[in-house]
Design an enzyme around this catalytic site. Structure first.
Site: not given
Ligand code: NAD
Ligand code: SER
Length: 310
Positions: A34-35, A12, A8, A139, A49
């Protein structure tokens, strides 16, 4: 030898975490993944992934990875729009990494939790480390479940997994990825464009926030602390600055008198209303020496001077 995989890395937090890890441990010791392909050269980089456990294992073995920082997830606002997928991504990704540590393929994991683990029945002010936790968002449910699994893997299989309940993070190098605290970044872009800001939360909604540099330092300090200092195996509360939209607006107005705001709350208001307004992070300070550096005026000054609107 330490070899780190950040999953990831284009988001951010990942954008800044990869830079700081490379400053400390050397470029070749930190593999970004990251994807999503990075906007600029971020080598060494692997397109990955996290839901593909076999692909993750193959990247880990190829680079002889010892530590994984798992950042891939759907954040609060985006997750509410696709609850089933959010649950799948947030949980499958974590299990894929936890199982690598259980099988002794990697030594150590960082996995972030969030203030979203708390809910409307939690005490809102100076929220304790151990308290009522009944999150009302998908979440928050995924983060609370993740915390319980981290503690379980630590207790049952001796997995060294470390975690922080990040507050809303504020930074200017990479845009936030769909959270409820995003307004505190968006507002600076409007200010710099000399546009009136339309805030999706009410003016008197307090939330815990933190400048990214503090969060990155906390993350690496936690990961580098001797294992015997890590007494909480679920996730540590971490406090930075607590403020409302009105507080941050007034701080920015000191830097540009002409800046204007209007309040137009949407579905994110009820998410924010279910979260703490401030956090007690005494245990992080006691166990591994955490201390925040940035207050609201410092944060506003840095953000205002550095956001790029071109
Ligand atoms: P972000 O949305 O900015 O970045 C997430 C990254 O993960 C993106 O680059 C995305 O492309 C990538 N990703 C998505 N699906 C993927 C997949 N299947 N495989 C690999 N990569 C994938 O999020 P962030 O703000 O950097 O947050 C990182 C972590 O920190 C998340 O777990 C989040 O819940 C947690 N967190 C963030 C904040 C915050 O304010 N930013 C606060 C609390 C917790
Ligand atoms: N910043 C995050 C969000 O708003 C908190 O975990 O989703």
């Amino acid at each position: 030898m330490k070899k780190i995989l950040v999953v990831g890395s284009s988001g951010q937090i990942g954008t800044e975490l990869v830079n700081e890890l490379r400053n400390r441990f050397g470029r070749e010791s930190v593999i970004a993944s990251d994807i999503r392909l990075p906007e600029e050269d971020n080598s060494p980089f692997e397109k990955l992934d996290i839901m593909d456990g076999a692909a993750l294992k193959s990247v880990v073995e190829k680079h002889e990875i010892t530590e994984v920082y798992l950042l891939a997830a759907l954040l609060s606002a985006t997750a509410e729009k696709n609850p089933e997928f959010a649950w799948k991504l947030n949980m499958d990704g974590l299990f894929n990494v936890l199982n690598l540590a259980k099988d002794k393929v990697i030594d150590k994991i960082f996995w972030p939790s969030s203030i979203a683990v708390f809910g409307p029945t939690t005490p809102r002010t100076n929220t304790p480390q151990f308290t009522v936790m009944e999150p009302s968002t998908v979440y928050g449910i995924s983060k609370l479940a993740g915390e319980r699994w981290c503690e379980y893997y630590s207790a049952q299989y001796g997995v060294d997994v470390r975690s922080i309940r990040y507050p809303g993070l504020i930074s200017y190098t990479s845009l936030p990825g769909g959270g409820t605290t995003d307004y505190a970044v968006d507002i600076f872009y409007s200010a710099k464009r000399k546009e009136k800001y339309s805030c999706f939360l009410k003016e008197d909604t307090p939330l815990p926030m933190m400048y990214m540099e503090d969060a990155i330092r906390a993350t690496i300090d936690l990961m580098e602390a001797p294992v015997e200092q890590i007494k909480i195996k679920s996730s540590y509360n971490l406090a930075g600055i607590s403020f409302t939209p009105k507080d941050i607006y007034q701080e920015i107005k000191k830097l540009d008198q002409s800046f204007e705001i209007e309040y137009s709350p949407d579905f994110r208001q009820s998410i924010a209303d279910s979260w703490p307004g401030s956090i007690d992070d005494t245990r992080a300070s006691e166990d591994w020496g955490w201390e925040a550096k940035y207050d609201l005026p410092a944060l506003a000054h840095i953000m205002f001077n550095n956001v790029q609107t071109d």
